[in-house]
Design a protein around this motif. Structure first.
Motif, PDB file in Angstrom:
ATOM      1  N   GLU A  92     -12.853   1.258   5.195  1.00 14.43           N
ATOM      2  CA  GLU A  92     -13.243  -0.001   4.566  1.00 14.43           C
ATOM      3  C   GLU A  92     -13.429   0.164   3.061  1.00 14.43           C
ATOM      4  OE1 GLU A  92     -14.805   1.288   7.281  1.00 14.43           O
ATOM      5  OE2 GLU A  92     -14.055  -0.097   8.815  1.00 14.43           O
ATOM      6  N   GLN A  93     -14.119   1.235   2.657  1.00 11.93           N
ATOM      7  CA  GLN A  93     -14.321   1.485   1.224  1.00 11.93           C
ATOM      8  C   GLN A  93     -12.984   1.644   0.504  1.00 11.93           C
ATOM      9  OE1 GLN A  93     -16.756   5.011   1.686  1.00 11.93           O
ATOM     10  NE2 GLN A  93     -18.571   3.951   0.892  1.00 11.93           N
ATOM     11  N   ILE A  94     -12.108   2.446   1.076  1.00 10.15           N
ATOM     12  CA  ILE A  94     -10.799   2.689   0.468  1.00 10.15           C
ATOM     13  C   ILE A  94     -10.015   1.393   0.353  1.00 10.15           C
ATOM     14  CG2 ILE A  94      -8.581   3.855   0.843  1.00 10.15           C
ATOM     15  CD1 ILE A  94     -10.334   6.150   2.153  1.00 10.15           C
ATOM     16  N   ALA A  95     -10.034   0.593   1.408  1.00 10.04           N
ATOM     17  CA  ALA A  95      -9.317  -0.693   1.390  1.00 10.04           C
ATOM     18  C   ALA A  95      -9.908  -1.636   0.347  1.00 10.04           C
ATOM     19  CB  ALA A  95      -9.359  -1.334   2.775  1.00 10.04           C
ATOM     20  N   TRP A  96     -11.237  -1.666   0.215  1.00 10.40           N
ATOM     21  CA  TRP A  96     -11.875  -2.561  -0.761  1.00 10.40           C
ATOM     22  C   TRP A  96     -11.535  -2.152  -2.187  1.00 10.40           C
ATOM     23  CZ3 TRP A  96     -17.579  -3.391   1.223  1.00 10.40           C
ATOM     24  CH2 TRP A  96     -17.549  -4.219   2.344  1.00 10.40           C
ATOM     25  N   VAL A  97     -11.531  -0.858  -2.459  1.00  5.96           N
ATOM     26  CA  VAL A  97     -11.199  -0.384  -3.810  1.00  5.96           C
ATOM     27  C   VAL A  97      -9.746  -0.750  -4.133  1.00  5.96           C
ATOM     28  CG1 VAL A  97     -10.880   1.667  -5.264  1.00  5.96           C
ATOM     29  CG2 VAL A  97     -12.924   1.447  -3.839  1.00  5.96           C
ATOM     30  N   ARG A  98      -8.858  -0.503  -3.190  1.00  8.56           N
ATOM     31  CA  ARG A  98      -7.455  -0.861  -3.416  1.00  8.56           C
ATOM     32  C   ARG A  98      -7.289  -2.365  -3.613  1.00  8.56           C
ATOM     33  NH1 ARG A  98      -5.040   3.158   1.076  1.00  8.56           N
ATOM     34  NH2 ARG A  98      -4.871   5.001  -0.253  1.00  8.56           N
ATOM     35  N   ARG A  99      -8.037  -3.144  -2.848  1.00 11.90           N
ATOM     36  CA  ARG A  99      -7.951  -4.604  -2.969  1.00 11.90           C
ATOM     37  C   ARG A  99      -8.447  -5.047  -4.355  1.00 11.90           C
ATOM     38  NH1 ARG A  99      -5.184  -8.867  -1.363  1.00 11.90           N
ATOM     39  NH2 ARG A  99      -6.461 -10.712  -1.318  1.00 11.90           N
ATOM     40  N   ALA A 100      -9.531  -4.481  -4.821  1.00 12.97           N
ATOM     41  CA  ALA A 100     -10.049  -4.828  -6.150  1.00 12.97           C
ATOM     42  C   ALA A 100      -9.026  -4.471  -7.222  1.00 12.97           C
ATOM     43  CB  ALA A 100     -11.375  -4.106  -6.420  1.00 12.97           C
ATOM     44  N   ALA A 101      -8.421  -3.288  -7.127  1.00 15.51           N
ATOM     45  CA  ALA A 101      -7.411  -2.880  -8.103  1.00 15.51           C
ATOM     46  C   ALA A 101      -6.197  -3.801  -8.038  1.00 15.51           C
ATOM     47  CB  ALA A 101      -6.987  -1.432  -7.847  1.00 15.51           C
ATOM     48  N   SER A 102      -5.800  -4.144  -6.846  1.00 13.25           N
ATOM     49  CA  SER A 102      -4.658  -5.044  -6.665  1.00 13.25           C
ATOM     50  C   SER A 102      -4.943  -6.423  -7.256  1.00 13.25           C
ATOM     51  CB  SER A 102      -4.321  -5.153  -5.178  1.00 13.25           C
ATOM     52  OG  SER A 102      -3.227  -5.999  -4.981  1.00 13.25           O
ATOM     53  N   ASN A 103      -6.132  -6.933  -7.012  1.00 11.75           N
ATOM     54  CA  ASN A 103      -6.518  -8.237  -7.583  1.00 11.75           C
ATOM     55  C   ASN A 103      -6.513  -8.201  -9.105  1.00 11.75           C
ATOM     56  OD1 ASN A 103      -6.823  -9.302  -5.037  1.00 11.75           O
ATOM     57  ND2 ASN A 103      -9.050  -9.179  -5.033  1.00 11.75           N
ATOM     58  N   PHE A 104      -6.967  -7.088  -9.669  1.00 12.74           N
ATOM     59  CA  PHE A 104      -7.006  -6.947 -11.125  1.00 12.74           C
ATOM     60  C   PHE A 104      -5.591  -6.965 -11.705  1.00 12.74           C
ATOM     61  CE2 PHE A 104      -7.237  -4.368 -15.033  1.00 12.74           C
ATOM     62  CZ  PHE A 104      -8.161  -5.128 -15.742  1.00 12.74           C
ATOM     63  N   VAL A 105      -4.691  -6.182 -11.129  1.00 10.17           N
ATOM     64  CA  VAL A 105      -3.315  -6.112 -11.630  1.00 10.17           C
ATOM     65  C   VAL A 105      -2.594  -7.437 -11.414  1.00 10.17           C
ATOM     66  CG1 VAL A 105      -1.085  -4.948 -11.345  1.00 10.17           C
ATOM     67  CG2 VAL A 105      -3.183  -3.610 -11.412  1.00 10.17           C
ATOM     68  N   THR A 106      -2.853  -8.102 -10.299  1.00  8.29           N
ATOM     69  CA  THR A 106      -2.247  -9.418 -10.044  1.00  8.29           C
ATOM     70  C   THR A 106      -2.691 -10.420 -11.100  1.00  8.29           C
ATOM     71  OG1 THR A 106      -2.119  -8.975  -7.676  1.00  8.29           O
ATOM     72  CG2 THR A 106      -2.055 -11.277  -8.343  1.00  8.29           C
ATOM     73  N   ALA A 107      -3.962 -10.382 -11.449  1.00  4.31           N
ATOM     74  CA  ALA A 107      -4.476 -11.276 -12.495  1.00  4.31           C
ATOM     75  C   ALA A 107      -3.825 -10.951 -13.838  1.00  4.31           C
ATOM     76  CB  ALA A 107      -6.001 -11.153 -12.596  1.00  4.31           C
ATOM     77  N   GLU A 108      -3.663  -9.666 -14.126  1.00  4.97           N
ATOM     78  CA  GLU A 108      -3.003  -9.277 -15.377  1.00  4.97           C
ATOM     79  C   GLU A 108      -1.568  -9.792 -15.423  1.00  4.97           C
ATOM     80  OE1 GLU A 108      -4.658  -5.257 -17.271  1.00  4.97           O
ATOM     81  OE2 GLU A 108      -3.745  -4.954 -15.294  1.00  4.97           O
ATOM     82  N   LEU A 109      -0.829  -9.612 -14.332  1.00  2.00           N
ATOM     83  CA  LEU A 109       0.554 -10.077 -14.290  1.00  2.00           C
ATOM     84  C   LEU A 109       0.651 -11.589 -14.465  1.00  2.00           C
ATOM     85  CD1 LEU A 109       2.105  -7.862 -11.489  1.00  2.00           C
ATOM     86  CD2 LEU A 109       2.994  -8.143 -13.802  1.00  2.00           C
ATOM     87  N   ALA A 110      -0.335 -12.307 -13.964  1.00  2.00           N
ATOM     88  CA  ALA A 110      -0.351 -13.763 -14.090  1.00  2.00           C
ATOM     89  C   ALA A 110      -0.858 -14.211 -15.455  1.00  2.00           C
ATOM     90  CB  ALA A 110      -1.214 -14.371 -12.987  1.00  2.00           C
ATOM     91  N   GLY A 111      -1.367 -13.271 -16.259  1.00  2.00           N
ATOM     92  CA  GLY A 111      -1.936 -13.620 -17.561  1.00  2.00           C
ATOM     93  C   GLY A 111      -3.240 -14.381 -17.431  1.00  2.00           C
TER      94      GLY A 111
END
Length: 151
Positions: free
Chosen positions: A44-63
């Motif tokens: 769960e911890q590993i999945a949450w960290v990856r999800r947070a990182a993924s959300n951050f990069v997705t937001a960056e790509l969307a500007g």
């Protein structure tokens, strides 16, 4: 008898044939399975960290500076010199996305996150990406009941 014939056909001993098959299987193993093996923490911890990182990069790509700020630790979200976190990140992302290779770097991170190793120690986690998310060591802090990007 068949084992000896197979080894003779390949020109290898049965032990070497087995070793070659094991090596081939290791090379064909999916990257996510290998990364999961070297990650430290609960699933769960590993999945949450990856999800947070993924959300951050997705937001960056969307500007989208506001969504990028939602993943940042509180001190990084503070208003500075009369500019909110979202305003600062909107400007930063507009510049980053105009730079040659900026979008490609973010896409590479986006593709690497699901299979990269995550190391969780207490309330601190690091994501072992080849490139930093924010120019730092990809550290996440467990605060506000979720994983927040610290640097």
């Amino acid at each position: 008898m068949k084992r000896a014939q197979t080894a003779d056909m390949l020109g290898m001993s049965p032990r070497r044939t087995l070793a070659a098959l094991v090596c081939a299987a290791a090379l064909l193993a999916p990257a996510s399975a290998l990364a999961q093996r070297y990650s430290v923490g609960t699933r769960e911890q590993i999945a949450w960290v990856r999800r947070a990182a993924s959300n951050f990069v997705t937001a960056e790509l969307a500007g989208n500076g506001a969504n990028a700020c939602a993943i940042l630790n509180a001190p990084l979200r503070a208003t500075r010199h009369g500019r909110t976190c979202a305003q600062r990140w909107n400007a930063k992302l507009a510049k980053l996305l105009r730079e040659p290779g900026g979008r490609a770097r973010l896409r590479a991170q986006e593709h690497a996150i699901p299979s990269t190793a995550v190391i969780v120690h207490g309330n601190v986690a690091t994501l072992e990406l080849a490139t930093p998310l924010m120019g730092g060591p990809n550290r996440f802090l467990w605060t506000e009941n979720c994983w927040m990007l610290e640097s």
